[in-house]
Design a protein around this motif. Structure first.
Motif, PDB file in Angstrom:
ATOM      1  N   ASP A   1       2.624 -11.202  -4.549  1.00  0.00           N
ATOM      2  CA  ASP A   1       2.570 -12.014  -3.325  1.00  0.00           C
ATOM      3  C   ASP A   1       1.647 -11.424  -2.263  1.00  0.00           C
ATOM      4  O   ASP A   1       1.324 -12.096  -1.269  1.00  0.00           O
ATOM      5  N   ALA A   2       1.245 -10.168  -2.418  1.00  0.00           N
ATOM      6  CA  ALA A   2       0.361  -9.509  -1.452  1.00  0.00           C
ATOM      7  C   ALA A   2      -0.215  -8.267  -2.105  1.00  0.00           C
ATOM      8  O   ALA A   2       0.391  -7.686  -3.019  1.00  0.00           O
ATOM      9  N   ILE A   3      -1.408  -7.859  -1.622  1.00  0.00           N
ATOM     10  CA  ILE A   3      -2.100  -6.708  -2.194  1.00  0.00           C
ATOM     11  C   ILE A   3      -2.527  -5.758  -1.076  1.00  0.00           C
ATOM     12  O   ILE A   3      -3.135  -6.188  -0.090  1.00  0.00           O
ATOM     13  N   TYR A   4      -2.199  -4.479  -1.258  1.00  0.00           N
ATOM     14  CA  TYR A   4      -2.746  -3.412  -0.415  1.00  0.00           C
ATOM     15  C   TYR A   4      -3.724  -2.626  -1.273  1.00  0.00           C
ATOM     16  O   TYR A   4      -3.319  -2.001  -2.265  1.00  0.00           O
TER      17      TYR A   4
ATOM     18  N   ILE B   1       4.880  -6.861  -4.130  1.00  0.00           N
ATOM     19  CA  ILE B   1       3.683  -6.332  -3.477  1.00  0.00           C
ATOM     20  C   ILE B   1       2.999  -5.285  -4.357  1.00  0.00           C
ATOM     21  O   ILE B   1       3.648  -4.378  -4.882  1.00  0.00           O
ATOM     22  N   LEU B   2       1.681  -5.423  -4.499  1.00  0.00           N
ATOM     23  CA  LEU B   2       0.874  -4.484  -5.266  1.00  0.00           C
ATOM     24  C   LEU B   2       0.212  -3.485  -4.321  1.00  0.00           C
ATOM     25  O   LEU B   2      -0.370  -3.868  -3.304  1.00  0.00           O
ATOM     26  N   ILE B   3       0.313  -2.184  -4.647  1.00  0.00           N
ATOM     27  CA  ILE B   3      -0.404  -1.143  -3.916  1.00  0.00           C
ATOM     28  C   ILE B   3      -1.309  -0.421  -4.902  1.00  0.00           C
ATOM     29  O   ILE B   3      -0.828   0.291  -5.794  1.00  0.00           O
ATOM     30  N   THR B   4      -2.629  -0.590  -4.762  1.00  0.00           N
ATOM     31  CA  THR B   4      -3.538   0.206  -5.586  1.00  0.00           C
ATOM     32  C   THR B   4      -3.699   1.574  -4.909  1.00  0.00           C
ATOM     33  O   THR B   4      -3.736   1.673  -3.689  1.00  0.00           O
ATOM     34  N   GLY B   5      -3.766   2.620  -5.732  1.00  0.00           N
ATOM     35  CA  GLY B   5      -3.770   3.970  -5.163  1.00  0.00           C
ATOM     36  C   GLY B   5      -2.416   4.333  -4.576  1.00  0.00           C
ATOM     37  O   GLY B   5      -2.311   5.195  -3.698  1.00  0.00           O
ATOM     38  N   GLY B   6      -1.377   3.702  -5.079  1.00  0.00           N
ATOM     39  CA  GLY B   6      -0.041   3.851  -4.499  1.00  0.00           C
ATOM     40  C   GLY B   6       0.646   5.177  -4.766  1.00  0.00           C
ATOM     41  O   GLY B   6       1.696   5.450  -4.182  1.00  0.00           O
ATOM     42  N   ALA B   7       0.085   6.005  -5.652  1.00  0.00           N
ATOM     43  CA  ALA B   7       0.663   7.338  -5.874  1.00  0.00           C
ATOM     44  C   ALA B   7      -0.044   8.389  -5.028  1.00  0.00           C
ATOM     45  O   ALA B   7       0.214   9.575  -5.175  1.00  0.00           O
TER      46      ALA B   7
ATOM     47  N   LYS C   1      -4.222 -16.596  -4.416  1.00  0.00           N
ATOM     48  CA  LYS C   1      -4.123 -17.130  -3.050  1.00  0.00           C
ATOM     49  C   LYS C   1      -3.128 -16.323  -2.205  1.00  0.00           C
ATOM     50  O   LYS C   1      -2.239 -16.867  -1.547  1.00  0.00           O
ATOM     51  N   VAL C   2      -3.311 -14.989  -2.236  1.00  0.00           N
ATOM     52  CA  VAL C   2      -2.421 -14.086  -1.495  1.00  0.00           C
ATOM     53  C   VAL C   2      -3.243 -13.237  -0.531  1.00  0.00           C
ATOM     54  O   VAL C   2      -4.440 -13.029  -0.736  1.00  0.00           O
ATOM     55  N   PRO C   3      -2.615 -12.713   0.537  1.00  0.00           N
ATOM     56  CA  PRO C   3      -3.336 -11.839   1.466  1.00  0.00           C
ATOM     57  C   PRO C   3      -3.639 -10.481   0.832  1.00  0.00           C
ATOM     58  O   PRO C   3      -2.871  -9.982   0.004  1.00  0.00           O
ATOM     59  N   ILE C   4      -4.763  -9.902   1.263  1.00  0.00           N
ATOM     60  CA  ILE C   4      -5.155  -8.600   0.736  1.00  0.00           C
ATOM     61  C   ILE C   4      -5.595  -7.692   1.883  1.00  0.00           C
ATOM     62  O   ILE C   4      -6.344  -8.101   2.771  1.00  0.00           O
ATOM     63  N   PHE C   5      -5.097  -6.463   1.843  1.00  0.00           N
ATOM     64  CA  PHE C   5      -5.373  -5.441   2.856  1.00  0.00           C
ATOM     65  C   PHE C   5      -6.373  -4.444   2.296  1.00  0.00           C
ATOM     66  O   PHE C   5      -6.209  -3.975   1.161  1.00  0.00           O
ATOM     67  N   GLN C   6      -7.381  -4.098   3.082  1.00  0.00           N
ATOM     68  CA  GLN C   6      -8.353  -3.083   2.676  1.00  0.00           C
ATOM     69  C   GLN C   6      -8.217  -1.845   3.539  1.00  0.00           C
ATOM     70  O   GLN C   6      -8.330  -1.906   4.766  1.00  0.00           O
ATOM     71  N   ALA C   7      -7.971  -0.712   2.883  1.00  0.00           N
ATOM     72  CA  ALA C   7      -7.950   0.573   3.577  1.00  0.00           C
ATOM     73  C   ALA C   7      -9.379   1.060   3.708  1.00  0.00           C
ATOM     74  O   ALA C   7      -9.912   1.745   2.835  1.00  0.00           O
ATOM     75  N   SER C   8     -10.027   0.667   4.818  1.00  0.00           N
ATOM     76  CA  SER C   8     -11.356   1.180   5.108  1.00  0.00           C
ATOM     77  C   SER C   8     -11.203   2.485   5.879  1.00  0.00           C
ATOM     78  O   SER C   8     -10.124   3.074   5.892  1.00  0.00           O
TER      79      SER C   8
ATOM     80  N   GLY D   1       1.205   0.529  11.206  1.00  0.00           N
ATOM     81  CA  GLY D   1       0.045  -0.304  11.514  1.00  0.00           C
ATOM     82  C   GLY D   1      -0.365  -1.167  10.331  1.00  0.00           C
ATOM     83  O   GLY D   1      -0.691  -2.350  10.497  1.00  0.00           O
ATOM     84  N   PHE D   2      -0.361  -0.592   9.118  1.00  0.00           N
ATOM     85  CA  PHE D   2      -0.659  -1.367   7.911  1.00  0.00           C
ATOM     86  C   PHE D   2       0.252  -2.593   7.827  1.00  0.00           C
ATOM     87  O   PHE D   2      -0.201  -3.719   7.595  1.00  0.00           O
ATOM     88  N   MET D   3       1.548  -2.344   7.982  1.00  0.00           N
ATOM     89  CA  MET D   3       2.529  -3.401   7.791  1.00  0.00           C
ATOM     90  C   MET D   3       2.426  -4.466   8.888  1.00  0.00           C
ATOM     91  O   MET D   3       2.591  -5.657   8.619  1.00  0.00           O
ATOM     92  N   LYS D   4       2.126  -4.055  10.103  1.00  0.00           N
ATOM     93  CA  LYS D   4       1.923  -5.033  11.177  1.00  0.00           C
ATOM     94  C   LYS D   4       0.740  -5.952  10.864  1.00  0.00           C
ATOM     95  O   LYS D   4       0.779  -7.154  11.139  1.00  0.00           O
ATOM     96  N   MET D   5      -0.319  -5.387  10.285  1.00  0.00           N
ATOM     97  CA  MET D   5      -1.468  -6.207   9.924  1.00  0.00           C
ATOM     98  C   MET D   5      -1.101  -7.235   8.865  1.00  0.00           C
ATOM     99  O   MET D   5      -1.485  -8.402   8.957  1.00  0.00           O
ATOM    100  N   MET D   6      -0.337  -6.820   7.868  1.00  0.00           N
ATOM    101  CA  MET D   6       0.016  -7.742   6.787  1.00  0.00           C
ATOM    102  C   MET D   6       1.063  -8.767   7.209  1.00  0.00           C
ATOM    103  O   MET D   6       1.129  -9.865   6.659  1.00  0.00           O
ATOM    104  N   GLU D   7       1.870  -8.425   8.192  1.00  0.00           N
ATOM    105  CA  GLU D   7       2.901  -9.363   8.645  1.00  0.00           C
ATOM    106  C   GLU D   7       2.333 -10.448   9.553  1.00  0.00           C
ATOM    107  O   GLU D   7       2.984 -11.466   9.789  1.00  0.00           O
ATOM    108  N   SER D   8       1.115 -10.255  10.056  1.00  0.00           N
ATOM    109  CA  SER D   8       0.496 -11.249  10.929  1.00  0.00           C
ATOM    110  C   SER D   8       0.173 -12.523  10.145  1.00  0.00           C
ATOM    111  O   SER D   8      -0.163 -12.478   8.961  1.00  0.00           O
ATOM    112  N   ASP D   9       0.269 -13.659  10.801  1.00  0.00           N
ATOM    113  CA  ASP D   9      -0.037 -14.934  10.132  1.00  0.00           C
ATOM    114  C   ASP D   9      -1.495 -15.354  10.328  1.00  0.00           C
ATOM    115  O   ASP D   9      -1.899 -16.441   9.924  1.00  0.00           O
ATOM    116  N   LYS D  10      -2.308 -14.497  10.937  1.00  0.00           N
ATOM    117  CA  LYS D  10      -3.718 -14.830  11.142  1.00  0.00           C
ATOM    118  C   LYS D  10      -4.463 -14.812   9.805  1.00  0.00           C
ATOM    119  O   LYS D  10      -4.214 -13.953   8.962  1.00  0.00           O
TER     120      LYS D  10
END
Length: 309
Positions: free
Chosen positions: A66-69, A3-9, A106-113, A220-229
């Motif tokens: 496999d996934a991006i935050y 898993i990649l986290i941009t701004g992870g520090a 072809k991986v899911p991506i999360f946006q911290a808005s 909450g972040f992790m629940k969003m990424m774990e969803s299959d929607k």
């Protein structure tokens, strides 16, 4: 997963990295340290499931995950107004680069808005359906409009390219590893109280905020990424408990036992008078709501700051 986290520090990213590694994932943190700090992730260095890369997301990144935050962005007015051009570039060009990566892999991506997309709202509390009231040319616009444009890009990539997106609108969050100089109200009040300085309140202190403890937000972040929607968001993530600035200052003074006095200053331009999330959607779609009350969260945060101030 890898898993990649941009701004992870940063404040939020480092807590997210902790939780993901605890669950057995490999985590790659990317940060240019504009506001992030190596101190936030130094306890992870040497962990075989952790990697740290110094990189600016306004430049393309070639990596296999496999996934991006996507959390890369300064988040407090003091920091994002220090270099407003870089702030909007990070939010817009960074989003383009990370969405391009998600599309290729072809991986899911999360946006911290952010709740800042609502600006100084005329609707209270703010539901996701509210389009907001933002000054497009004000001193906060580099962040507000950068995040709004990023949301547009996420939904366009979903519609045009089928990218699996998650968009969370984050309301005020606090906890250990907040920067002492970030200018946000919780850290400001705590640092001033611990130092015995006057606590600075802008306006008359009647403006309100809702404060979510970092552990609740990361869940909450992790629940969003774990969803299959295939599409999830925008979803408000925050604590609907609403407090005035005076109430927050009084709690901080009481917990720290400080002798600090209150000092009133003019309200900054475009500072929202009210901010409270409507989390109906988060409850319904994620089964998520915050669990940590303000006093308990403040006690943990004050314990942290007492070791670094």
């Amino acid at each position: 997963m890898r898993i990649l986290i941009t701004g992870g520090a940063g404040f939020l990213g480092s807590h997210l990295a902790d939780r993901l590694i605890e669950k057995g994932n490999e985590v790659i943190v990317v940060d240019n340290f504009f506001t992030g700090s190596k101190r936030n992730v130094e306890h992870l260095i040497g962990n075989p499931r952790f990697e740290l890369i110094r990189h600016d997301v306004t430049f393309p990144l070639f990596i296999e995950v496999d996934a991006i935050y996507n959390l890369a962005s300064p988040a407090s007015p003091v920091h994002y107004q220090r270099d407003p051009v870089q702030t909007i570039k990070t939010n817009v060009i960074g989003a383009v680069n990370m969405l391009g990566l998600a599309k290729r892999l072809k991986v899911p991506i999360f946006q911290a808005s952010t709740s800042e997309v609502y600006g100084d709202p005329e609707v209270h509390p703010q539901p996701e359906s509210y389009w907001g009231r933002v000054n497009t040319i004000g001193p906060r616009a580099c962040y507000d409009e950068g995040k709004r444009a990023a949301e547009t890009l996420f939904f366009d990539y979903q519609r045009q390219h089928g990218v699996k997106i998650r968009v969370a609108r984050i309301f005020n969050t606090y906890g250990p590893r907040m920067a002492a100089d970030d200018g946000r109200v919780v850290s400001n009040f705590i640092v001033q109280a611990l130092r015995g300085e006057d606590i600075t309140i802008y306006g008359d202190g009647s403006q309100t905020r809702s404060f979510c403890y970092v552990d609740d937000l990361v869940a909450g972040f992790m629940k969003m990424m774990e969803s299959d929607k295939p599409l999830l968001g925008p979803i408000n993530l925050g604590n609907p408990g609403e407090f005035t600035m005076l109430e927050l200052a009084q709690q901080v003074i009481e917990i720290t036992g400080s002798k600090s006095q209150l000092k009133f200053m003019p309200l900054p331009q475009d500072d929202p008078k009210q901010r409270q999330p409507d989390i109906t959607k988060a409850k319904a779609e994620l089964g998520w709501e915050p669990k940590v009350d303000l006093r308990k969260g403040l006690e943990k945060t004050i314990n942290y700051f007492s070791t670094v101030v």
